[in-house]
Write a protein that holds these residues in place. Sequence first.
Motif: not given
Length: 248
Positions: A165-174
Amino acid sequence: MVAPGTDQSGQGGRVSSRGQKLQVAEPEKDVWTVTPGSPSDSVYFGMDELFPHGKPDLVVSGINPGFNFGALVNHSGTVNAALTGVEFGVPALAMSLETQPDWPAGTRLAARPAAAYVVDLIERLKARARDDGRLMPRGIGLNINYPLVEGPMDPTTGDPRLATPKGTEPTTIQGGAFLVPDFTPDNGKPGSPGTYTTGYGAVDTSADAGSDIKAITDDYVSMSALQDDHDVDGGTEGWLRSLARGMR
């Protein structure tokens, strides 16, 4: 390790009713199964029977074969097992790994790096632990989704190789519905009493910027924060006060 003795996919946060009998087995040392217990039942059993004199440092739920993102977190046994740990005041994380029907070998290949990711994440949490030793802020858990990334084809086998994977993204839950229900009557007319066969399809929607689905679509690991109290954010407090005002 405590796990349901049978497949409990899509059970959400279900817990067995009071008085229900559960069969507990130890098929190998330090591995327990609870049948027909749910993922949340497994956490409850562990807290009550395996950690009776003190809470564990962390609850890890998964690795689940298949994503748990968007509205699926409401129905996921994997995610709700983690939230059950958070209810006890224990930091928790849920880990899910993408599956692709046309590349089943990919999931098997990705299982090891996905597990290594969890180990690295726990080490990072330990290194950043608060002064009181807690691995995460109180009342918070993590939902991790690990994408299956195809690399160049293997010229020998013709199968795709596994890429990182390209890295880790902090995300919201759609938000929004993800599953489309499809209940088909086995006898009689639709909407009438009878026997139905259940079916579900996926909603064809675009991924929101900053969401878990967007990160995974772009081949990033998605990391979303979970909260155990289900309260909405402060922006709706005024609306809630005005709604409640005058109610008996």
